[in-house]
Design an enzyme around this catalytic site. Sequence first.
Site, mmCIF file in Angstrom:
data_model
loop_
_atom_site.group_PDB
_atom_site.id
_atom_site.type_symbol
_atom_site.label_atom_id
_atom_site.label_comp_id
_atom_site.label_asym_id
_atom_site.label_seq_id
_atom_site.Cartn_x
_atom_site.Cartn_y
_atom_site.Cartn_z
ATOM 1 C CE1 TYR A 87 -3.034 -2.984 0.183
ATOM 2 C CE2 TYR A 87 -3.680 -2.357 2.393
ATOM 3 C CZ TYR A 87 -3.811 -3.185 1.303
ATOM 4 O OH TYR A 87 -4.720 -4.211 1.332
ATOM 5 C CE LYS A 106 1.123 -17.757 -1.909
ATOM 6 N NZ LYS A 106 0.275 -18.930 -1.688
ATOM 7 C CG ASP A 166 -2.156 -20.031 0.447
ATOM 8 O OD1 ASP A 166 -1.339 -19.862 1.375
ATOM 9 O OD2 ASP A 166 -1.873 -20.670 -0.577
ATOM 10 C CG ASP A 190 -6.857 -4.251 4.281
ATOM 11 O OD1 ASP A 190 -7.836 -4.153 5.036
ATOM 12 O OD2 ASP A 190 -6.754 -3.627 3.197
ATOM 13 C CG ASP A 198 -12.132 -6.268 6.742
ATOM 14 O OD1 ASP A 198 -11.843 -5.689 7.809
ATOM 15 O OD2 ASP A 198 -12.501 -5.660 5.718
#
Length: 361
Positions: free
Chosen positions: A146, A195, A227, A251, A255
């Site tokens: 980001y 990852k 994942d 992020d 959620d």
Amino acid sequence: MELKITCIPGDGIGPEIVAQAKKVLDKVGEVYGHRMHYTDILMGGASIDACGEPLTQEAIDTAKAAQAVLMGSIGGNTSTSPWYKLPPEKRPEAGLLRIRKELNLFANLRPAVLYEQLAAACPLKEEISSKGFDLLIMRELTGGLYFGERKTVTENGVRKAIDTLTYTEEEIRRIAIKGFDIAQKRRKKVTSVDKANVLDSSRLWRKVVEEVAVNYPDVTLEHMLVDNCAMQLVRDPSQFDVILTENMFGDILSDEASMVTGSIGMLSSASLNDTKFGLYEPSHGSAPDIAGQDIANPIATILSAAMMLRFSFDLDKEADSIENAVKSVLKAGYRTGDIYSEGMVKTGCNQMGDLICDYIK
Ligand code: NAD
């Protein structure tokens, strides 16, 4: 102890829920012998209306002079509010981005707790939800994808967009230290999520997290691919204590973790810098649809105040007293509209604040 706190009531339900959190903090002060000193500042829509900008320099200086900031929520109805006709840098959310940057808040903490009394709101199967869960996502907030360089170019008539994901070892080390410090205050387990089978930034993440872990022999470290973590959060969230991860993975996972609790009005959050300073706020927004009706759930903000006592002031006993009071009120059957189910006693925002005060011991 004297506690110097800057409050940002903000917009929508913000002023109502912050008032309840202050009431609970005052009760804690009374019971445990502390004095709270609050200074309110404007941010978001309230500041646009009063000062023509979402956050003034004076407000930033006031926030910096405190030991912690307690916030409600900012923003209005994004389709109808005139604030959203302004250019992006003048809108309410620009105030939030600026304060995070000014205060160097690089670590975001979002607990996801399934309260026994609210288990019915959990969208997972009963065999999973009946085990309950209490996890905390520690997300890096100021680096990664980001904040990397980005551009869109046209090459041979074809549009191409480029985003870059960068992490320095220092950025990883400081968030990892926060993660392990906080795990020591909890059940002493860190799941570092990356990852590393694909990304170089993740391979460096894993190495640096392992280096930091050496200094915390009492904390168990495990690594998990992002994942797999997304699957495990719905398969068995009770396996997690602290999930430590980079900006974009955090992020998305935070959620997902919020959703599996099923109750947005219960979720607190904190953003910390490398001192004891932090900004504490509910995970939900300003709920303009229910503002001013005394029906908002103040518990997420009250639990954020508990996090503030724990992480900025090291007042663990006092933080526990708030968390236990919330559990007792739920156990006694009181519910605001958003978490109401048949047979319970419906309360308003203000009454919920009073009830929690009554249970502070
Ligand atoms: P929201 O979280 O404000 O509301 C979503 C739904 O949940 C609404 O139906 C609302 O009534 C309900 N809700 C939220 N909090 C509640 C509470 N404490 N008690 C009872 N019900 C509650 O999300 P939104 O509607 O998408 O956004 C509204 C505004 O909030 C927007 O301007 C958005 O930008 C802003 N926002 C601010 C923050 C922040 O300040 N950090 C975070 C998210 C959204």
